[in-house]
Design a protein around this motif. Structure first.
Motif, short mmCIF file in Angstrom:
data_model
loop_
_atom_site.label_atom_id
_atom_site.label_comp_id
_atom_site.label_asym_id
_atom_site.label_seq_id
_atom_site.Cartn_x
_atom_site.Cartn_y
_atom_site.Cartn_z
N LYS A 88 0.82 -1.21 0.00
CA LYS A 88 0.00 0.00 0.00
C LYS A 88 0.85 1.26 0.00
O LYS A 88 0.42 2.30 -0.51
CB LYS A 88 -0.93 0.01 1.21
CG LYS A 88 -2.05 -0.98 1.13
CD LYS A 88 -2.92 -0.87 2.37
CE LYS A 88 -4.09 -1.79 2.37
NZ LYS A 88 -4.89 -1.68 3.60
N SER A 89 2.05 1.18 0.54
CA SER A 89 2.92 2.35 0.61
C SER A 89 3.44 2.79 -0.76
O SER A 89 3.90 3.90 -0.92
CB SER A 89 4.11 2.08 1.53
OG SER A 89 4.92 1.03 1.01
N LYS A 90 3.33 1.92 -1.77
CA LYS A 90 3.86 2.22 -3.11
C LYS A 90 2.78 2.44 -4.15
O LYS A 90 3.09 2.75 -5.30
CB LYS A 90 4.77 1.08 -3.58
CG LYS A 90 5.88 0.75 -2.64
CD LYS A 90 6.86 1.89 -2.55
CE LYS A 90 8.01 1.48 -1.62
NZ LYS A 90 8.70 2.61 -1.06
N ILE A 91 1.51 2.25 -3.79
CA ILE A 91 0.43 2.33 -4.77
C ILE A 91 -0.67 3.27 -4.30
O ILE A 91 -0.71 3.68 -3.15
CB ILE A 91 -0.17 0.93 -5.05
CG1 ILE A 91 -0.83 0.38 -3.77
CG2 ILE A 91 0.88 -0.02 -5.59
CD1 ILE A 91 -1.61 -0.91 -3.98
N ARG A 92 -1.58 3.57 -5.21
CA ARG A 92 -2.82 4.28 -4.89
C ARG A 92 -3.95 3.37 -5.34
O ARG A 92 -3.88 2.75 -6.38
CB ARG A 92 -2.89 5.61 -5.62
CG ARG A 92 -1.77 6.54 -5.23
CD ARG A 92 -1.99 7.90 -5.86
NE ARG A 92 -0.83 8.74 -5.71
CZ ARG A 92 -0.51 9.41 -4.61
NH1 ARG A 92 -1.26 9.34 -3.57
NH2 ARG A 92 0.56 10.17 -4.58
N VAL A 93 -4.99 3.30 -4.52
CA VAL A 93 -6.11 2.39 -4.80
C VAL A 93 -7.41 3.16 -4.77
O VAL A 93 -7.65 3.99 -3.91
CB VAL A 93 -6.17 1.26 -3.74
CG1 VAL A 93 -7.39 0.38 -3.96
CG2 VAL A 93 -4.90 0.43 -3.77
N GLU A 94 -8.26 2.88 -5.75
CA GLU A 94 -9.62 3.41 -5.78
C GLU A 94 -10.56 2.22 -5.85
O GLU A 94 -10.45 1.39 -6.74
CB GLU A 94 -9.81 4.30 -7.01
CG GLU A 94 -11.19 4.90 -7.11
CD GLU A 94 -11.32 5.78 -8.33
OE1 GLU A 94 -12.13 5.43 -9.21
OE2 GLU A 94 -10.60 6.78 -8.42
N ARG A 95 -11.46 2.14 -4.90
CA ARG A 95 -12.39 1.02 -4.84
C ARG A 95 -13.61 1.29 -5.72
O ARG A 95 -14.15 2.37 -5.72
CB ARG A 95 -12.83 0.77 -3.41
CG ARG A 95 -11.66 0.36 -2.54
CD ARG A 95 -12.09 0.15 -1.11
NE ARG A 95 -10.95 -0.04 -0.26
CZ ARG A 95 -10.29 -1.18 -0.11
NH1 ARG A 95 -10.68 -2.23 -0.78
NH2 ARG A 95 -9.25 -1.26 0.68
N GLY A 96 -14.01 0.26 -6.43
CA GLY A 96 -15.21 0.33 -7.24
C GLY A 96 -16.32 -0.45 -6.56
O GLY A 96 -16.31 -0.65 -5.36
N LYS A 97 -17.26 -0.91 -7.35
CA LYS A 97 -18.36 -1.72 -6.81
C LYS A 97 -17.87 -3.12 -6.48
O LYS A 97 -17.06 -3.69 -7.21
CB LYS A 97 -19.50 -1.80 -7.83
CG LYS A 97 -20.18 -0.49 -8.06
CD LYS A 97 -21.31 -0.64 -9.04
CE LYS A 97 -22.01 0.70 -9.24
NZ LYS A 97 -23.11 0.58 -10.19
N GLY A 98 -18.35 -3.66 -5.39
CA GLY A 98 -17.96 -5.01 -5.00
C GLY A 98 -16.48 -5.09 -4.70
O GLY A 98 -15.95 -4.32 -3.93
N GLU A 99 -15.83 -6.01 -5.37
CA GLU A 99 -14.39 -6.22 -5.15
C GLU A 99 -13.53 -5.50 -6.19
O GLU A 99 -12.31 -5.64 -6.18
CB GLU A 99 -14.08 -7.73 -5.18
CG GLU A 99 -14.84 -8.53 -4.15
CD GLU A 99 -14.54 -8.08 -2.72
OE1 GLU A 99 -13.37 -7.80 -2.41
OE2 GLU A 99 -15.50 -7.99 -1.93
N ALA A 100 -14.14 -4.74 -7.08
CA ALA A 100 -13.40 -4.08 -8.15
C ALA A 100 -12.47 -3.00 -7.60
O ALA A 100 -12.83 -2.24 -6.71
CB ALA A 100 -14.37 -3.46 -9.15
#
Length: 75
Positions: A47-59
């Motif tokens: 997580k320290s090296k990436i950016r995450v955006e959550r979509g619907k469900g597990e996307a």
């Protein structure tokens, strides 16, 4: 293996400038990392090296630096 649906962000005025965008499904998550299924392959990403955006469900949409994408065999 290469992952489909990837692109590099060149917009300098965003938090994603210079990062590769990849879409996948969240398999597992810890405080320090996410395990993402990208279709042909799955990887732990710090997580320290990436950016995450959550979509619907597990996307998920994940933005990561080129060096990490190459290290994981995604490019």
């Amino acid at each position: 293996m290469r992952v489909a649906a990837i692109k590099r962000s060149f917009a300098e005025n965003t938090d994603h400038a210079g990062l590769w965008e990849m879409r996948g499904a969240l398999i597992y998550e810890t405080q320090a990392a996410v395990f993402v299924d990208f279709g042909p392959c799955s990887h732990w990403l710090p997580k320290s090296k990436i950016r995450v955006e959550r979509g619907k469900g597990e996307a998920l949409t994940v933005w990561l630096p080129e060096w990490l994408a190459k290290e994981k065999g995604l490019l």
